[in-house]
Every structure is written in C-alpha cells, then in structure tokens.
Motif scaffolding. Structure first.
Motif, mmCIF file in Angstrom:
data_model
loop_
_atom_site.group_PDB
_atom_site.id
_atom_site.type_symbol
_atom_site.label_atom_id
_atom_site.label_comp_id
_atom_site.label_asym_id
_atom_site.label_seq_id
_atom_site.Cartn_x
_atom_site.Cartn_y
_atom_site.Cartn_z
ATOM 1 N N ASP A 103 0.809 -1.010 -0.327
ATOM 2 C CA ASP A 103 0.417 0.014 0.075
ATOM 3 C C ASP A 103 0.524 1.133 0.132
ATOM 4 N N LEU A 104 2.215 0.981 -0.668
ATOM 5 C CA LEU A 104 2.480 2.165 -0.977
ATOM 6 C C LEU A 104 2.445 3.163 -2.049
ATOM 7 N N ASP A 105 2.800 4.577 -2.553
ATOM 8 C CA ASP A 105 3.212 5.479 -3.328
ATOM 9 C C ASP A 105 3.905 4.655 -4.437
ATOM 10 N N HIS A 106 4.967 5.130 -4.017
ATOM 11 C CA HIS A 106 6.169 4.059 -4.768
ATOM 12 C C HIS A 106 7.217 4.156 -4.218
ATOM 13 N N CYS A 107 8.104 3.071 -4.931
ATOM 14 C CA CYS A 107 8.928 2.431 -4.108
ATOM 15 C C CYS A 107 10.500 3.805 -3.294
ATOM 16 N N ALA A 108 10.393 4.775 -3.235
ATOM 17 C CA ALA A 108 11.147 5.739 -2.752
ATOM 18 C C ALA A 108 10.303 5.718 -1.214
ATOM 19 N N LEU A 109 9.364 5.562 -0.809
ATOM 20 C CA LEU A 109 8.296 5.513 0.520
ATOM 21 C C LEU A 109 8.540 4.319 1.682
ATOM 22 N N CYS A 110 9.643 3.522 0.209
ATOM 23 C CA CYS A 110 9.618 2.083 1.729
ATOM 24 C C CYS A 110 10.505 1.968 2.269
ATOM 25 N N PRO A 111 10.220 1.806 3.382
ATOM 26 C CA PRO A 111 11.668 1.113 4.621
ATOM 27 C C PRO A 111 12.910 0.673 3.653
ATOM 28 N N ASP A 112 12.223 -0.199 2.667
ATOM 29 C CA ASP A 112 13.172 -1.168 2.504
ATOM 30 C C ASP A 112 14.294 -0.780 0.823
ATOM 31 N N TYR A 113 13.899 -0.310 0.447
ATOM 32 C CA TYR A 113 14.724 0.865 -0.433
ATOM 33 C C TYR A 113 15.354 0.837 -0.534
ATOM 34 N N ILE A 114 16.992 0.459 -1.516
ATOM 35 C CA ILE A 114 15.860 -0.348 -2.189
ATOM 36 C C ILE A 114 16.355 -1.439 -1.605
ATOM 37 N N CYS A 115 15.744 -2.797 -1.867
ATOM 38 C CA CYS A 115 15.869 -4.002 -2.155
ATOM 39 C C CYS A 115 16.630 -4.913 -3.032
ATOM 40 N N GLU A 116 16.548 -5.963 -3.334
ATOM 41 C CA GLU A 116 17.423 -6.938 -3.619
ATOM 42 C C GLU A 116 15.909 -6.803 -5.550
ATOM 43 N N LYS A 117 15.220 -6.924 -4.807
ATOM 44 C CA LYS A 117 13.880 -7.100 -5.911
ATOM 45 C C LYS A 117 14.157 -5.478 -7.177
ATOM 46 N N LEU A 118 14.432 -3.782 -6.336
ATOM 47 C CA LEU A 118 14.392 -3.259 -6.959
ATOM 48 C C LEU A 118 15.292 -3.022 -7.768
ATOM 49 N N GLN A 119 16.545 -2.977 -7.395
ATOM 50 C CA GLN A 119 17.966 -2.848 -6.975
ATOM 51 C C GLN A 119 18.240 -3.940 -9.135
ATOM 52 N N ARG A 120 17.062 -4.643 -9.188
ATOM 53 C CA ARG A 120 17.704 -5.366 -10.478
ATOM 54 C C ARG A 120 16.694 -5.018 -11.780
ATOM 55 N N PHE A 121 15.817 -4.351 -10.938
ATOM 56 C CA PHE A 121 14.960 -3.362 -11.969
ATOM 57 C C PHE A 121 15.944 -1.953 -12.541
ATOM 58 N N ILE A 122 16.497 -1.553 -11.325
ATOM 59 C CA ILE A 122 17.204 -0.611 -11.720
ATOM 60 C C ILE A 122 18.819 -0.636 -12.760
#
Ligand code: SF4
Ligand code: SF4
Length: 113
Positions: free
Chosen positions: A74-93
């Motif tokens: 229920d987050l607006d985007h990953c930048a608001l996530c306490p787990d920023y930058i997770c592995e999943k996001l890093q793969r996407f980046i």
C-alpha cells in the motif's frame, strides 16, 4: 501520473498512443520496443492506461514485480519504502537506470518536505 517505480506514465509513449488511440504511433512503438526489449510486440500490445489507473496495462508493467510489491505494501511508490533499495528493485534499476534516477528525485523531494 507517477508509477510505483517512479516513472511518469504521462510521458510514456505507449500511454500517449493509447490515450490518443493512435494506430500509426502504436506501430512505430511496437517496432522500436521489440528491438529494445528483444521480444516480438504487435500493435495490439501497445496499450496502457498507466500504472495506477484502471484498464489495460502494457504486458511488462502489468506483470512488474515492483508494481505488485508496492500494491501489496500500500505504498505510492518505492521511494517511500523502508526497504528501499531492495534486491527486487535493484534488479529493475540495473535493467532500467532511469527508474533509479526517478526514484532518487522522489526521495529528495520527500526529504525537502
Ligand atoms: S505502466 Fe503503462 S504508461 Fe506507465 S510506463 Fe508502463 S507502459 Fe507506460
Ligand atoms: S520492497 Fe522493494 S520493490 Fe517492494 S516497495 Fe520496497 S523498494 Fe519497492
């Protein structure tokens, strides 16, 4: 129209071609994105109403694990996530560096509030 990954869907050419119901542009995007993403896209694949809007999604975005994760949390985007930058996001980046730059801008904006 900020997507869960931080990109602005209103600037996306597939979003614009869908909004304008523009078959010629759809064909051009299908050819370009087939090369870019090394797959075979047709005109019918080039349809998307935006990451957070109701309606059809471009296949990659509809199946995007980052999008699914933000919705689960229920987050607006990953930048608001306490787990920023997770592995999943890093793969996407790693695949799409513009995503990383967009999210960093959102992080800065949130810090300055
Ligand atoms: S969700 Fe749709 S409009 Fe947004 S970036 Fe993906 S293809 Fe473009
Ligand atoms: S866990 Fe990762 S993908 Fe999920 S919302 Fe947080 S940063 Fe985004």
């Amino acid at each position: 129209m900020i997507a869960y990954c931080g990109l602005d869907c209103s600037r996306c050419e597939t979003y614009r071609a869908t909004r304008d119901d523009d078959e010629k542009t759809r064909a051009e995007i299908a050819a370009k994105w087939s090369v870019r993403y090394q797959c075979e896209l047709t005109v019918d694949d080039i349809n998307c109403t935006g990451c957070k809007e109701e309606g059809v999604k471009f296949s990659f975005c509809g199946q995007c694990p980052v999008r699914a994760c933000c919705r689960d949390r229920d987050l607006d985007h990953c930048a608001l996530c306490p787990d920023y930058i997770c592995e999943k996001l890093q793969r996407f980046i790693d695949q799409a560096p513009t995503v990383g730059r967009a999210l960093e801008k959102l992080r800065q904006k949130n810090k300055n509030r």
